[in-house]
Design an enzyme around this catalytic site. Structure first.
Site, PDB file in Angstrom:
ATOM      1  N   ALA A   1     -18.806  23.375  29.051  1.00 36.01           N
ATOM      2  CA  ALA A   1     -19.580  22.517  28.159  1.00 36.01           C
ATOM      3  C   ALA A   1     -18.663  21.763  27.199  1.00 36.01           C
ATOM      4  O   ALA A   1     -18.841  20.566  26.960  1.00 36.01           O
ATOM      5  CB  ALA A   1     -20.611  23.341  27.388  1.00 36.01           C
ATOM      6  N   ASP A   2     -17.694  22.448  26.639  1.00 40.87           N
ATOM      7  CA  ASP A   2     -16.735  21.785  25.745  1.00 40.87           C
ATOM      8  C   ASP A   2     -15.996  20.661  26.459  1.00 40.87           C
ATOM      9  O   ASP A   2     -15.882  19.536  25.944  1.00 40.87           O
ATOM     10  CB  ASP A   2     -15.706  22.806  25.232  1.00 40.87           C
ATOM     11  N   LYS A   3     -15.467  20.957  27.636  1.00 43.20           N
ATOM     12  CA  LYS A   3     -14.616  19.975  28.316  1.00 43.20           C
ATOM     13  C   LYS A   3     -15.432  18.815  28.876  1.00 43.20           C
ATOM     14  O   LYS A   3     -14.969  17.659  28.858  1.00 43.20           O
ATOM     15  CB  LYS A   3     -13.789  20.666  29.392  1.00 43.20           C
TER      16      LYS A   3
END
Length: 372
Positions: free
Chosen positions: A167-169
């Site tokens: 999700a972050d990337k």
């Protein structure tokens, strides 16, 4: 030639992964990134492995091509310094909750009123026009909220997170695309603008491409989910001596695989010639695939399937990848000398520009107080 964003100045008030990975990507493209860290540094400095405190591997891998300073934005004197830096910047990126940004006068309304050419990018957990706008958000929370963790349950397992901070990337790459689009808009109009990149909505959008499924229609034509991706038989398959990834996709692929496996009877099935018919029997096809693959060793299958032009791969670990012949040929992994951490192994920017190439000019900033 310098990178395509040469001359663009970015003030980076982000921590952990999503913001730092986004700004590192901008830095690889030539932007001048000034990373503003709180006292004690970015929290992502702590997780190891590390040769020295505050210089963990994940921090090193998403903070290259940056300079760094320390400012405590809770102190008015440091907040004034930050505002002065933003005044000279083209882009300001942060991942604070917007309530905190407003209390510090770092909200888009305030900054764009003073600096109308500024591109203001806020990476937030949830869209600010919804009731979850003030909730904290980290990768695991967003994987659960956006439906990622539940997909494993649809495939016959218990809910689980991906073993990567997906999700972050993914959100980071949404931010990079949005910032570059805003730079183009400013080039033709002269106007800056505010960008909101919410992790939750970004991941729901990412997953909805295939998994909205039958719910893409009103009224629904069936349940959500993409049957091929959710088949419990879609997995790395056992061979006589290990595992292999095989992905017959077209009818020609399936026929070629079954003929290579000595199953002409399956290769001659009329259903293989129609995409809808193949999709309807995908579980059966994957079961047959799994049954066939145990008959030979992995290396034999790779050689046969490459000859038959059927998509396949060995199951690589990062130890394998460091010696992978393709990555060696492209020079993808580089050994570099870090000013404080010694010799490090890292990756080249994966995107290639023919006229304005990406480059790595700086390693991740160290913990020397003179540096941050």
């Amino acid at each position: 030639m310098p990178g395509p964003l040469h001359g663009i100045k970015v003030v980076d008030l982000t921590t952990v992964i999503a913001g730092p990975y986004a700004t590192q990507t901008l830095g690889d493209m030539g932007a001048d990134i000034l990373k503003v860290e709180p006292p004690g540094g970015d929290i992502m400095r702590a997780p190891g492995p590390a040769r020295s405190p505050g210089m963990g591997a994940a921090f090193l891998n998403c903070n290259r091509n940056k300079r760094s300073i320390t400012l405590d934005v809770k102190r008015e004197q440091d907040l004034a310094k930050l505002r002065a830096l933003i005044a000279e910047a083209d882009i300001f990126v942060h991942n604070m909750r917007m309530g905190a940004a407003r209390r510090s006068g770092l909200d888009p309304e305030t900054l764009l009123a003073r600096h109308p050419r500024l591109i203001y990018c806020a990476i937030v957990g949830f869209g600010q026009d919804g009731p979850y706008r003030d909730r904290p958000a980290y990768d695991d929370v967003i994987q659960a909220a956006a439906g990622w963790a539940a997909l494993a349950e649809r495939a016959g397992e218990v809910p689980r997170y991906a073993p990567t901070v997906v999700a972050d990337k993914t959100t980071a790459l949404f931010a990079v695309g949005a910032i570059n689009a805003a730079l183009y808009h400013r080039e033709v109009s002269g106007e800056g603008q505010a960008i909101e990149v919410p992790m939750f909505e970004a991941m729901v959008s990412f997953l909805a491409i295939e998994h909205l499924g039958g719910r893409s229609f009103a009224p629904p034509l069936g349940p959500s989910g993409y049957s091929r991706a959710l088949s419990p038989h879609r997995r790395p398959y056992r061979t006589a001596d290990g595992f292999i990834a095989v992905m017959p996709y077209t009818g020609a692929h399936w026929r070629a695989f079954f003929r290579a496996a000595g199953r002409d009877d399956w290769a001659d099935e009329p259903a293989l010639g129609e995409a809808a018919a193949r999709a309807a029997m995908i579980d059966i096809l994957y079961e047959r695939l799994a049954d066939c693959l145990t008959a030979r060793r992995t290396a034999e299958w790779v050689a046969m399937l490459e000859e038959a032009d059927v998509p396949c791969s060995t199951i690589n670990s990062f130890e394998n990848l460091l010696d992978h012949p393709h990555l060696k040929a492209t020079g993808f992994f580089e050994t570099v000398e870090h000013p404080s951490e010694g010799r490090l192994v890292g990756t080249r920017p994966p995107v290639r520009f023919s006229k304005t190439p990406c480059s790595i000019d700086k390693q991740a900033p160290g913990r020397d107080p003179a540096n941050i």
